[in-house]
Design an enzyme around this catalytic site. Structure first.
Site, PDB file in Angstrom:
ATOM      1  NE  ARG B  49      -0.189   1.651   3.481  1.00  0.00           N
ATOM      2  CZ  ARG B  49       0.829   2.484   3.668  1.00  0.00           C
ATOM      3  NH1 ARG B  49       2.059   2.046   3.894  1.00  0.00           N
ATOM      4  NH2 ARG B  49       0.643   3.773   3.616  1.00  0.00           N
ATOM      5  N   GLY B  50       0.237   2.407  -0.104  1.00  0.00           N
ATOM      6  CA  GLY B  50       0.983   3.644  -0.270  1.00  0.00           C
ATOM      7  C   GLY B  50       0.991   3.975  -1.757  1.00  0.00           C
ATOM      8  CB  ALA B  51      -0.233   6.912  -3.643  1.00  0.00           C
ATOM      9  CD  GLN B 200      -3.876   2.261   6.746  1.00  0.00           C
ATOM     10  OE1 GLN B 200      -4.498   2.811   7.670  1.00  0.00           O
ATOM     11  NE2 GLN B 200      -4.468   1.856   5.642  1.00  0.00           N
ATOM     12  CG  ASP B 241      -3.781   7.878  -1.444  1.00  0.00           C
ATOM     13  OD1 ASP B 241      -3.695   8.374  -0.307  1.00  0.00           O
ATOM     14  OD2 ASP B 241      -3.440   6.711  -1.711  1.00  0.00           O
ATOM     15  CG  ASN B 251      -3.408  11.471   2.310  1.00  0.00           C
ATOM     16  OD1 ASN B 251      -2.806  10.601   1.682  1.00  0.00           O
ATOM     17  ND2 ASN B 251      -3.100  11.770   3.563  1.00  0.00           N
ATOM     18  CE  LYS B 252      -5.659   5.412   4.295  1.00  0.00           C
ATOM     19  NZ  LYS B 252      -6.415   4.454   3.458  1.00  0.00           N
TER      20      LYS B 252
END
Lengths: 343, 343
Positions: B49-51, B200, B241, B251-252
């Site tokens: 994960r993580g853009a 996360q 993101d 974003n998140k």
């Protein structure tokens, strides 16, 4: 609560039966309490929680433990003082606990002054505890009536933590407004913030609303802002653990952020609480002690550092109204709070 | 990452090894991926994960899967198109995934145009994937240098989710700024928001910062506002993101709320991202698709209704600067973003 669930009740032998809220919603398990230590532990471990309810529970627990002491012939004025101090020391932020314990202590002191002995004291303390409970039921109902008037038909109410039947002896505080609006046919629905770390919103608010037929959706705490931006929230209503003389409110961690976000989105933010939650001794919220809870609640890796305050303080300026059992207080709160408390 | 941990790597046989991020911090477990389906699943389940990192992983996964197809003699232009579409369809919000997959697809198309056959294609795709990774490493370093300049000595940086070594091929984005400031001896510390529902922040950011010697404390998402009010936070830095042409940032979930809170408390709010995170095709953030994730992530009782958006959109007006690999963009962002992307 619904007919089949009792959040708190007397046992036939004078003990106290509590619904263990740490086990909800998975299991409906009860814990029986007959001593001061057992009640202190139940309060510390949050088996019983919610500012008004821990006051009721502590008062009932004192009466129950006093009955045990009386049986042993060891019920003294000193025992009552020590037991009261012991219970009052749990959960420093919610003032209802100290308020209720103090009522029982004063009742005991008056009894000893008048009677000079413990005979009849258990009945007096049991009566006092029952009265605290009965008054809370009535206050919840009055809060519900006052709060429902603030909820327009078709509204979505966002709430945080649990300020419902599981937090009081009656209908709740914030959720009392929702329940009354629901019964009035107002087509109200609730967005329940999860409320980390202990998830009282996801576990308790969701459980009791669903059980009572009120539509409810759970969101993580971080999603509240996005829902507000989308216009999905009409008003925010929370409970309170202590309200200072100027209207500053201590409540579950996360409440302050919701109040800032509500203001930024032009959404009314209300707090609901009975008179027992007000603390006229404290001029403002920065004087309210904030309980720090153990890192273990946050489920981090061993050794990881955390900051885990159980509560935060919302300044009065961010609160559009305080819903009480004597109606909705409007800002500035100093004068209406003095009136409410009869000072 | 530290010497003993590789977030992503090639296997000797051309496959891809991923650190399974769902198992952190309890266990350091790796998952080996050799097919498009395996990579799609790893991305969907957030094992990777993580853009920026999912872009790298998808590109490497395409090359790895192409090698397998080539061995079977079934590597065709059509296969590449289908495989690319399959991977690009995962995680709709982060644009890096589509950007990286598109680079591999274009490289394949060019190869078929030029060579007319698959011979040599695997080497070309592997090279392209490695180039995407190498560029990300360089961009992270540049973001770190640019971002560190915004962090005064002795600062406490609040961050959300994980935008670090576990989210990229290199030092990270938001956390790259922290790492560079730390290496510069700036005595920086981090407050890591837990980031429900998948934690996360509590699981990944805390883990990698502690492993790299940066002081870090975890808080529940709801506690950020109280810390800001206490003056305990000097600046907020998050990843992204997707960034629209006007500087709006997806974003998140929870990021938008933090941005509103930062503004209300006069705290600078920065976003850090490589060029691959910008989407010049979208005029503003309201056009960014927001991925809805399953209710199961929220651990509610069976049947409980939830709203579980994975992301929210922070409008450009709330962002004090966007930290990129070509320096810090200042608002208004339209022109600097056009320049950054060479349009």
């Amino acid at each position: 609560m619904t007919a089949d669930v009792r959040v708190i009740d007397w046992l036939p032998d004078g003990g106290v039966r509590l619904l263990d809220q740490t086990r909800l919603p998975a299991e409906e398990v009860y814990v029986d309490v007959r001593t001061v230590e057992e009640m202190a532990e139940a309060i510390q471990q949050l088996k019983v929680r919610g500012a008004p309810l821990i006051g009721i529970a502590a008062a009932m627990g004192l009466a129950a433990a006093a009955a045990r002491e009386a049986e042993r012939g060891s019920l003294t004025r000193e025992w009552v003082e020590i037991a009261a101090s012991r219970l009052a020391a749990e959960r420093p932020t919610a003032v209802n606990l100290r308020w209720a314990v103090e009522r029982v202590r004063v009742r005991a002191a008056a009894h000893f002054e008048r009677a000079g002995a413990a005979a009849g004291l258990v009945a007096a303390l049991t009566e006092e505890a029952q009265r605290i409970w009965d008054e809370d039921v009535a206050m919840c109902r009055a809060i519900g009536e006052a709060g429902a008037a603030l909820i327009p038909p078709g509204s979505t109410v966002l709430t945080h933590c649990n300020a419902g039947m599981l937090a009081t002896g009656g209908l709740g505080t914030a959720l009392a407004a929702v329940y009354v609006a629901h019964r009035q046919g107002k087509d109200v629905q609730v967005v329940s913030c999860e409320t980390r770390p202990l998830r009282q919103g996801a576990r308790l608010t969701t459980w009791e609303l669903a059980r009572n037929g009120v539509p409810v959706r759970t969101v993580v705490d971080g999603a509240a802002a996005a829902l507000m931006a989308q216009g999905a929230i009409d008003l925010v209503v929370t409970g309170a653990d202590r309200i200072a003389a100027n209207g500053d409110v201590a409540n579950k961690i996360g409440t302050y952020g919701l109040a800032v976000l509500a203001e930024a989105h032009g959404i009314p933010f209300y707090v609901a609480a009975p008179r027992s939650t007000f603390d006229a001794e404290l001029a403002s919220g920065d004087l309210i002690p904030i309980e720090q809870r153990p890192a273990s609640e946050m489920e981090v890796a061993a050794g990881a550092e955390v900051v885990n305050p159980a509560f935060d303080v919302t300044p009065a300026e961010l609160i559009n109204g305080i819903i009480t059992d004597r109606g909705v207080l409007a800002p500035p709160y100093g004068e209406p709070i003095r009136e409410l408390l009869g000072r």
